[in-house]
Design a protein around this motif. Structure first.
Motif, PDB file in Angstrom:
ATOM      1  N   LEU A 120       0.838  -1.195   0.000  1.00 12.26           N
ATOM      2  CA  LEU A 120       0.000   0.000   0.000  1.00 12.26           C
ATOM      3  C   LEU A 120       0.876   1.250   0.000  1.00 12.26           C
ATOM      4  O   LEU A 120       1.946   1.279   0.619  1.00 12.26           O
ATOM      5  CB  LEU A 120      -0.907   0.012   1.236  1.00 12.26           C
ATOM      6  CG  LEU A 120      -1.851  -1.184   1.415  1.00 12.26           C
ATOM      7  CD1 LEU A 120      -2.727  -0.963   2.633  1.00 12.26           C
ATOM      8  CD2 LEU A 120      -2.700  -1.404   0.180  1.00 12.26           C
ATOM      9  N   PRO A 121       0.458   2.309  -0.692  1.00 20.60           N
ATOM     10  CA  PRO A 121       1.228   3.564  -0.636  1.00 20.60           C
ATOM     11  C   PRO A 121       1.149   4.185   0.761  1.00 20.60           C
ATOM     12  O   PRO A 121       0.126   4.082   1.439  1.00 20.60           O
ATOM     13  CB  PRO A 121       0.538   4.442  -1.698  1.00 20.60           C
ATOM     14  CG  PRO A 121      -0.840   3.887  -1.824  1.00 20.60           C
ATOM     15  CD  PRO A 121      -0.715   2.404  -1.584  1.00 20.60           C
ATOM     16  N   PHE A 122       2.234   4.844   1.174  1.00 21.58           N
ATOM     17  CA  PHE A 122       2.270   5.418   2.510  1.00 21.58           C
ATOM     18  C   PHE A 122       1.285   6.580   2.647  1.00 21.58           C
ATOM     19  O   PHE A 122       0.564   6.691   3.646  1.00 21.58           O
ATOM     20  CB  PHE A 122       3.690   5.901   2.833  1.00 21.58           C
ATOM     21  CG  PHE A 122       3.796   6.619   4.146  1.00 21.58           C
ATOM     22  CD1 PHE A 122       3.688   5.926   5.348  1.00 21.58           C
ATOM     23  CD2 PHE A 122       3.997   7.993   4.190  1.00 21.58           C
ATOM     24  CE1 PHE A 122       3.775   6.590   6.561  1.00 21.58           C
ATOM     25  CE2 PHE A 122       4.091   8.663   5.394  1.00 21.58           C
ATOM     26  CZ  PHE A 122       3.979   7.957   6.581  1.00 21.58           C
ATOM     27  N   LEU A 123       1.240   7.433   1.632  1.00 22.52           N
ATOM     28  CA  LEU A 123       0.361   8.594   1.700  1.00 22.52           C
ATOM     29  C   LEU A 123      -0.321   8.761   0.341  1.00 22.52           C
ATOM     30  O   LEU A 123       0.168   9.504  -0.522  1.00 22.52           O
ATOM     31  CB  LEU A 123       1.163   9.849   2.068  1.00 22.52           C
ATOM     32  CG  LEU A 123       0.343  11.118   2.362  1.00 22.52           C
ATOM     33  CD1 LEU A 123      -0.596  10.867   3.531  1.00 22.52           C
ATOM     34  CD2 LEU A 123       1.264  12.284   2.668  1.00 22.52           C
ATOM     35  N   LEU A 162      -7.498   1.769  -3.512  1.00 20.31           N
ATOM     36  CA  LEU A 162      -8.929   1.472  -3.591  1.00 20.31           C
ATOM     37  C   LEU A 162      -9.387   0.840  -2.282  1.00 20.31           C
ATOM     38  O   LEU A 162      -8.651   0.074  -1.656  1.00 20.31           O
ATOM     39  CB  LEU A 162      -9.232   0.515  -4.748  1.00 20.31           C
ATOM     40  CG  LEU A 162      -9.044   1.024  -6.176  1.00 20.31           C
ATOM     41  CD1 LEU A 162      -9.494  -0.032  -7.166  1.00 20.31           C
ATOM     42  CD2 LEU A 162      -9.798   2.315  -6.393  1.00 20.31           C
ATOM     43  N   ILE A 163     -10.628   1.164  -1.906  1.00 17.01           N
ATOM     44  CA  ILE A 163     -11.281   0.556  -0.740  1.00 17.01           C
ATOM     45  C   ILE A 163     -12.612  -0.017  -1.206  1.00 17.01           C
ATOM     46  O   ILE A 163     -13.458   0.720  -1.730  1.00 17.01           O
ATOM     47  CB  ILE A 163     -11.506   1.577   0.392  1.00 17.01           C
ATOM     48  CG1 ILE A 163     -10.170   2.132   0.893  1.00 17.01           C
ATOM     49  CG2 ILE A 163     -12.275   0.935   1.539  1.00 17.01           C
ATOM     50  CD1 ILE A 163     -10.330   3.194   1.965  1.00 17.01           C
ATOM     51  N   VAL A 164     -12.779  -1.327  -1.074  1.00 18.47           N
ATOM     52  CA  VAL A 164     -14.047  -1.991  -1.364  1.00 18.47           C
ATOM     53  C   VAL A 164     -14.708  -2.254  -0.014  1.00 18.47           C
ATOM     54  O   VAL A 164     -14.210  -3.051   0.787  1.00 18.47           O
ATOM     55  CB  VAL A 164     -13.839  -3.295  -2.156  1.00 18.47           C
ATOM     56  CG1 VAL A 164     -15.169  -3.974  -2.421  1.00 18.47           C
ATOM     57  CG2 VAL A 164     -13.113  -3.016  -3.458  1.00 18.47           C
ATOM     58  N   LEU A 201      -4.971  -6.171   1.179  1.00 14.74           N
ATOM     59  CA  LEU A 201      -5.022  -6.053   2.638  1.00 14.74           C
ATOM     60  C   LEU A 201      -6.485  -6.145   3.056  1.00 14.74           C
ATOM     61  O   LEU A 201      -7.363  -5.597   2.388  1.00 14.74           O
ATOM     62  CB  LEU A 201      -4.413  -4.726   3.112  1.00 14.74           C
ATOM     63  CG  LEU A 201      -4.348  -4.506   4.619  1.00 14.74           C
ATOM     64  CD1 LEU A 201      -3.428  -5.526   5.273  1.00 14.74           C
ATOM     65  CD2 LEU A 201      -3.879  -3.088   4.948  1.00 14.74           C
ATOM     66  N   ARG A 202      -6.746  -6.862   4.162  1.00 19.92           N
ATOM     67  CA  ARG A 202      -8.091  -6.981   4.687  1.00 19.92           C
ATOM     68  C   ARG A 202      -8.219  -6.119   5.931  1.00 19.92           C
ATOM     69  O   ARG A 202      -7.369  -6.158   6.827  1.00 19.92           O
ATOM     70  CB  ARG A 202      -8.421  -8.432   5.039  1.00 19.92           C
ATOM     71  CG  ARG A 202      -9.794  -8.607   5.685  1.00 19.92           C
ATOM     72  CD  ARG A 202     -10.040 -10.028   6.106  1.00 19.92           C
ATOM     73  NE  ARG A 202     -11.356 -10.166   6.723  1.00 19.92           N
ATOM     74  CZ  ARG A 202     -11.607 -10.019   8.010  1.00 19.92           C
ATOM     75  NH1 ARG A 202     -10.605  -9.731   8.841  1.00 19.92           N
ATOM     76  NH2 ARG A 202     -12.836 -10.164   8.487  1.00 19.92           N
ATOM     77  N   ALA A 203      -9.287  -5.318   5.971  1.00 25.80           N
ATOM     78  CA  ALA A 203      -9.573  -4.497   7.142  1.00 25.80           C
ATOM     79  C   ALA A 203     -10.774  -5.088   7.868  1.00 25.80           C
ATOM     80  O   ALA A 203     -11.724  -5.542   7.231  1.00 25.80           O
ATOM     81  CB  ALA A 203      -9.867  -3.060   6.727  1.00 25.80           C
ATOM     82  N   ALA A 211     -11.837   0.895   9.952  1.00 28.34           N
ATOM     83  CA  ALA A 211     -10.436   0.462  10.053  1.00 28.34           C
ATOM     84  C   ALA A 211      -9.740   0.562   8.707  1.00 28.34           C
ATOM     85  O   ALA A 211      -8.523   0.813   8.638  1.00 28.34           O
ATOM     86  CB  ALA A 211     -10.381  -0.976  10.582  1.00 28.34           C
ATOM     87  N   ALA A 212     -10.471   0.378   7.598  1.00 27.61           N
ATOM     88  CA  ALA A 212      -9.871   0.528   6.270  1.00 27.61           C
ATOM     89  C   ALA A 212      -9.393   1.951   6.056  1.00 27.61           C
ATOM     90  O   ALA A 212      -8.316   2.190   5.487  1.00 27.61           O
ATOM     91  CB  ALA A 212     -10.875   0.126   5.193  1.00 27.61           C
ATOM     92  N   ALA A 213     -10.189   2.936   6.485  1.00 28.66           N
ATOM     93  CA  ALA A 213      -9.756   4.329   6.369  1.00 28.66           C
ATOM     94  C   ALA A 213      -8.531   4.596   7.232  1.00 28.66           C
ATOM     95  O   ALA A 213      -7.640   5.361   6.843  1.00 28.66           O
ATOM     96  CB  ALA A 213     -10.905   5.255   6.759  1.00 28.66           C
ATOM     97  N   GLU A 214      -8.463   3.979   8.411  1.00 28.34           N
ATOM     98  CA  GLU A 214      -7.286   4.153   9.264  1.00 28.34           C
ATOM     99  C   GLU A 214      -6.046   3.521   8.648  1.00 28.34           C
ATOM    100  O   GLU A 214      -4.940   4.034   8.804  1.00 28.34           O
ATOM    101  CB  GLU A 214      -7.573   3.551  10.642  1.00 28.34           C
ATOM    102  CG  GLU A 214      -8.681   4.253  11.412  1.00 28.34           C
ATOM    103  CD  GLU A 214      -8.984   3.563  12.730  1.00 28.34           C
ATOM    104  OE1 GLU A 214      -8.389   2.496  12.976  1.00 28.34           O
ATOM    105  OE2 GLU A 214      -9.803   4.091  13.502  1.00 28.34           O
ATOM    106  N   LEU A 215      -6.225   2.390   7.973  1.00 24.42           N
ATOM    107  CA  LEU A 215      -5.082   1.749   7.324  1.00 24.42           C
ATOM    108  C   LEU A 215      -4.659   2.475   6.058  1.00 24.42           C
ATOM    109  O   LEU A 215      -3.517   2.331   5.600  1.00 24.42           O
ATOM    110  CB  LEU A 215      -5.426   0.293   6.996  1.00 24.42           C
ATOM    111  CG  LEU A 215      -5.668  -0.641   8.177  1.00 24.42           C
ATOM    112  CD1 LEU A 215      -6.170  -1.986   7.687  1.00 24.42           C
ATOM    113  CD2 LEU A 215      -4.387  -0.818   8.979  1.00 24.42           C
TER     114      LEU A 215
END
Length: 494
Positions: free
Chosen positions: A155-158, A226-228, A276-278, A283-287
């Protein structure tokens, strides 16, 4: 010819050759199509709505979109067909071995004299069958390597742009946006989709593929992450995230994906295919992004450490410079010896120039006495005489030219004497075959049906009369050699 008719009698007609119908018979012979139509209406009227539970077998989707299968149990098998419109509305992918409940009507197929179930709706037969179907699909996709950890991307850092695939009206998107604004405000692009029900899986898969296909320099910025996401629910509610099309779209996506489907205890195949699984959408937004305040504090701490390190290095360098400067001699002491050497070299240079000038003056005076006009004039006269003696005389050049002209004339005479067509000017004829072959003998000319005679002013094609007449012609005597006109003692020119 007319045959006499006899009354119809079953006992007497068992061995008859022709079928007969008696008057008042109420059982006329039916055609195959008629009996098939009667049977079809009877079955459809009696079984116009049935629900059948069984195991799928021989599932096949035709190019037309229709679905053909069989439902079976331990003792029987029933063919089934689901037309394209109903097959497209299925909430799962039918596979062999899945236990389902099919709703529809029974009908017959006259073409093969069998009956079949026209399925209007198909459902998984209970949660146990649904879990078995899920386990089977997971094992197949895992064998293909879709869940391999080596495929997962970092995942990208920022991330500057975050794409979210979820429902635009649910609480999930509000939680994600709220958490992102608290931690690190970022640009969010939402692709609205259904997350439950008919067609939800296709929309999610198309959204993931759409984000992945965005160009880097297009009008819509390409997301860095991306966040699904979807809220919690039963296994039936989350089933669209277990569909094969969604899993393959997530695995093939070129953008890193975080899967946040359901609560912490919910697990879908999309979670295994994602990078990655949140446990939850929040928690996905935090990751996805770090905390901006923590980053600012970390940068400030690094800046303070950098300033302290530079100050410490400058202080140490200043102390070392002062310690070493005390050991250096005075600048005047370093320059005294070099200044004295410079004065000595300047004085030596002045004396050397004066001495060199005196020597050059004496040499010039000595050589100037030897330069007299009479000597120069005598030298010029001698060189002029040598130049006159070396000049070319015209007689020598003319002699060489005459000698070369004689050689050229001799070669030209030789060329004219060797020209094969020169004798034609004196009345001779050149005899050739039609193919250009030169005919030199009488036998060769007699063997050819046609000849070509070349004169000085053109050619003439002739036909020979045959070998017999030619053979009868007397042979001409060989010419006598001419006497040589060369005087005695003279050599051959060519």
């Amino acid at each position: 010819m007319a045959f006499p008719s006899a009354p119809y009698d079953d006992d007497d007609n068992n061995g008859a050759l022709l079928a007969r119908e008696s008057a008042g018979d109420n059982a006329p012979a039916l055609s195959i199509s008629e009996i098939s139509a009667l049977l079809k209406r009877t079955v459809e009227d009696r079984f116009g709505f049935v629900r059948v539970r069984g195991e799928l077998s021989g599932v096949k989707r035709a190019a037309s979109g229709h679905l053909y299968c069989s439902l079976k149990d331990e003792n029987a098998r029933l063919d089934g067909v689901m037309w394209r419109g109903n097959a497209q509305r299925l909430g799962f992918r039918p596979e062999d071995g899945a236990e389902v409940i099919a709703t529809g009507k029974l009908t017959t197929y006259p073409g093969r004299s069998n009956y079949q179930l026209v399925i209007d709706r198909m459902e998984i037969a209970g949660e146990g069958a649904l879990l078995a179907l899920l386990a089977k699909l997971k094992a197949r996709l895992e064998a293909e390597g879709l869940f391999d950890p080596a495929r997962k991307k970092a995942l990208p850092f920022l991330p500057r742009v975050i794409g979210v695939v979820t429902s635009p009206t649910g609480a999930v998107i509000r939680d994600i946006l709220h958490r992102l604004s608290d931690r690190f405000p970022s640009r969010v692009i939402i692709w609205p989709v259904l997350v439950q029900g008919q067609g939800a899986g296709a929309q999610v898969a198309n959204a993931v593929r759409g984000f992945s296909a965005l160009p880097a320099d297009g009008p819509i910025p390409r997301p860095d992450l991306l966040i699904v996401a979807r809220g919690g629910g039963s296994i039936e509610d989350l089933w669209c995230f277990n569909e094969e099309d969604v899993v393959r779209a997530v695995a093939d996506c070129t953008i890193p994906i975080i899967s946040a489907v359901g609560h912490e205890t919910d697990t879908t195949l999309c979670d295994f295919a994602a990078d990655l699984r949140a446990p939850t959408p929040t928690a996905a937004a935090e990751l996805a992004v770090p905390v901006q305040a923590e980053l600012a504090a970390f940068v400030a701490d690094l800046n303070a450490r950098q300033r302290r390190a530079l100050a410490r290095q400058l202080s140490q360098a200043k102390e070392r410079l002062e310690a070493r400067s005390q050991r250096l001699p005075q600048p005047q002491t370093l320059l005294q010896g070099q200044a004295q050497r410079l004065d000595d070299l300047g004085e030596r240079l002045r004396r050397a120039l004066v001495h060199r000038t005196e020597i050059a003056g004496s040499q010039l005076a000595r050589h100037a006495g030897a330069l007299r006009p009479a000597l120069l004039t005598a030298r010029v006269d001698r060189e002029r005489e040598r130049l006159a003696a070396r000049r070319l005389r015209p007689e020598l050049l003319l002699q060489r030219i005459d000698h070369a002209r004689g050689k050229v004339d001799a070669l030209d005479r030789l060329r004219r004497s060797l020209d094969p067509k020169a004798p034609l000017q004196r009345g001779y004829v050149l005899v050739t075959a039609p193919d250009g072959h030169v005919v030199r003998t009488r036998e060769d000319a007699a063997a050819r049906p046609a000849l070509r005679l070349e004169f000085a002013d053109g050619t003439l094609d002739v036909v020979t009369e045959g070998t017999a007449s030619v053979a009868a012609a007397p042979a001409r005597p060989a010419p006598k050699p001419r006497p040589s006109a060369r005087p005695p003692g003279q050599q051959e020119l060519f």
